[in-house]
Design a protein around this motif. Sequence first.
Motif, PDB file in Angstrom:
ATOM      1  N   UNK A   1       0.838  -1.196   0.000  1.00  0.00           N
ATOM      2  CA  UNK A   1       0.000   0.000   0.000  1.00  0.00           C
ATOM      3  C   UNK A   1       0.872   1.245   0.000  1.00  0.00           C
ATOM      4  N   UNK A   2       0.437   2.252  -0.738  1.00  0.00           N
ATOM      5  CA  UNK A   2       1.187   3.504  -0.779  1.00  0.00           C
ATOM      6  C   UNK A   2       0.972   4.284   0.509  1.00  0.00           C
ATOM      7  N   UNK A   3       1.969   5.100   0.850  1.00  0.00           N
ATOM      8  CA  UNK A   3       1.866   5.977   2.009  1.00  0.00           C
ATOM      9  C   UNK A   3       1.232   7.289   1.576  1.00  0.00           C
ATOM     10  N   UNK A   4       0.896   8.128   2.545  1.00  0.00           N
ATOM     11  CA  UNK A   4       0.102   9.308   2.229  1.00  0.00           C
ATOM     12  C   UNK A   4       0.921  10.474   1.687  1.00  0.00           C
ATOM     13  N   UNK A   5       1.606  11.205   2.564  1.00  0.00           N
ATOM     14  CA  UNK A   5       2.180  12.490   2.169  1.00  0.00           C
ATOM     15  C   UNK A   5       3.697  12.501   2.345  1.00  0.00           C
ATOM     16  N   UNK A   6       4.377  13.209   1.426  1.00  0.00           N
ATOM     17  CA  UNK A   6       5.820  13.347   1.524  1.00  0.00           C
ATOM     18  C   UNK A   6       6.239  14.703   0.969  1.00  0.00           C
ATOM     19  N   UNK A   7       7.292  15.281   1.547  1.00  0.00           N
ATOM     20  CA  UNK A   7       7.887  16.522   1.054  1.00  0.00           C
ATOM     21  C   UNK A   7       9.325  16.203   0.643  1.00  0.00           C
ATOM     22  N   UNK A   8       9.676  16.589  -0.570  1.00  0.00           N
ATOM     23  CA  UNK A   8      11.005  16.316  -1.118  1.00  0.00           C
ATOM     24  C   UNK A   8      11.736  17.635  -1.352  1.00  0.00           C
ATOM     25  N   UNK A   9      12.979  17.718  -0.896  1.00  0.00           N
ATOM     26  CA  UNK A   9      13.835  18.850  -1.240  1.00  0.00           C
ATOM     27  C   UNK A   9      14.503  18.516  -2.570  1.00  0.00           C
ATOM     28  N   UNK A  10      14.027  19.153  -3.636  1.00  0.00           N
ATOM     29  CA  UNK A  10      14.452  18.824  -5.002  1.00  0.00           C
ATOM     30  C   UNK A  10      15.487  19.835  -5.480  1.00  0.00           C
ATOM     31  N   UNK A  11      16.744  19.442  -5.482  1.00  0.00           N
ATOM     32  CA  UNK A  11      17.791  20.372  -5.901  1.00  0.00           C
ATOM     33  C   UNK A  11      17.857  20.532  -7.411  1.00  0.00           C
ATOM     34  N   UNK A  12      17.366  19.516  -8.129  1.00  0.00           N
ATOM     35  CA  UNK A  12      17.526  19.488  -9.579  1.00  0.00           C
ATOM     36  C   UNK A  12      18.668  18.589  -9.993  1.00  0.00           C
ATOM     37  N   UNK A  13      19.359  18.015  -8.997  1.00  0.00           N
ATOM     38  CA  UNK A  13      20.449  17.089  -9.266  1.00  0.00           C
ATOM     39  C   UNK A  13      19.962  15.668  -9.472  1.00  0.00           C
ATOM     40  N   UNK A  14      20.898  14.792  -9.748  1.00  0.00           N
ATOM     41  CA  UNK A  14      20.572  13.405 -10.049  1.00  0.00           C
ATOM     42  C   UNK A  14      19.961  12.673  -8.857  1.00  0.00           C
TER      43      UNK A  14
END
Length: 302
Positions: A1-14
């Motif tokens: 089952x998928x989890x609900x909420x997540x916040x990602x710090x997206x630098x734009x890197x790989x």
Amino acid sequence: MSKKHVVVSLSGGMDSSTLLLRCLKEYDSVTAISFDYGQKHRVELERAQSLVDYINGEVKSSIQIHGDSFPGIKYRQIKLDGLVDLLDSALVTGGEEVPEGHYAEDNMKATVVPNRNKIFASITQAVALSVAQRTGETCDIAMGIHAGDHAVYPDCRQEFRDADDTAFRLGNWEAERVGYFTPYLEGDKFTILQDGEVLCEELGLDFDEVYSRTNTSYKPILWKWTGTDNTLYEKWYSDYKSASSVERIEAFIKLRRKDPVDYADETGPVTWEVAREAVQKVLTEYSKPTEAKSMWVETRTF
């Protein structure tokens, strides 16, 4: 089952871009935030926006992640560029020249941005806690930390992360609603890229389209030229000499795939083969000579 909420710090890197794909696979609701702190490699923000636009477009047209109700990635770029002339680092506009070579060299300390991860962590924690409070559900913070993170960056060390988390929980009500997602803790840049290859297949995304929309270079090169129609054109290229680029290219060599980003040096655009061979020389000198040389023999034709 998928989890609900997540916040990602997206630098734009790989690394963070692969982490974003992993979060799409694992969570129902994905929020991604990037930070403009006056970095010289600001092209990473353009790449992050381009990647989000590409993924959200594919979500609406063809990708089935968690059903038709998937809302796409919620994305924001946070402006911190008022700090640019207050920060002492080779990575910010107006700073010293970004050093070249391998991360093993002492001069790589010049690429440290004072308290950068603490600044980013505080904002990310605030966003995650707000999501949790607004929804009445838990929210994770996704972190792309891995075993290859370098000691030259004090704010990548576990002691720092533990102390920072303690401060967050002491300073906020309901902080227990916020957790962490660290899928690459035991891996390195190569294993992260391996996961990205698998995730692109599972999500129905084109690998080259995804990774051409990333930037790992700390010394990107803006190349300008005049076309046959007398129009002035310009394009950002990645360098292949800064330590961050060396590590990225090493991961693609191990994966036996051509890196889809375009490379250049002071002479202008170069082929993937030129960038790859230059990195092989650096790895031979600073890494494991036997392994690096054998890797070159095995992968030189791709």
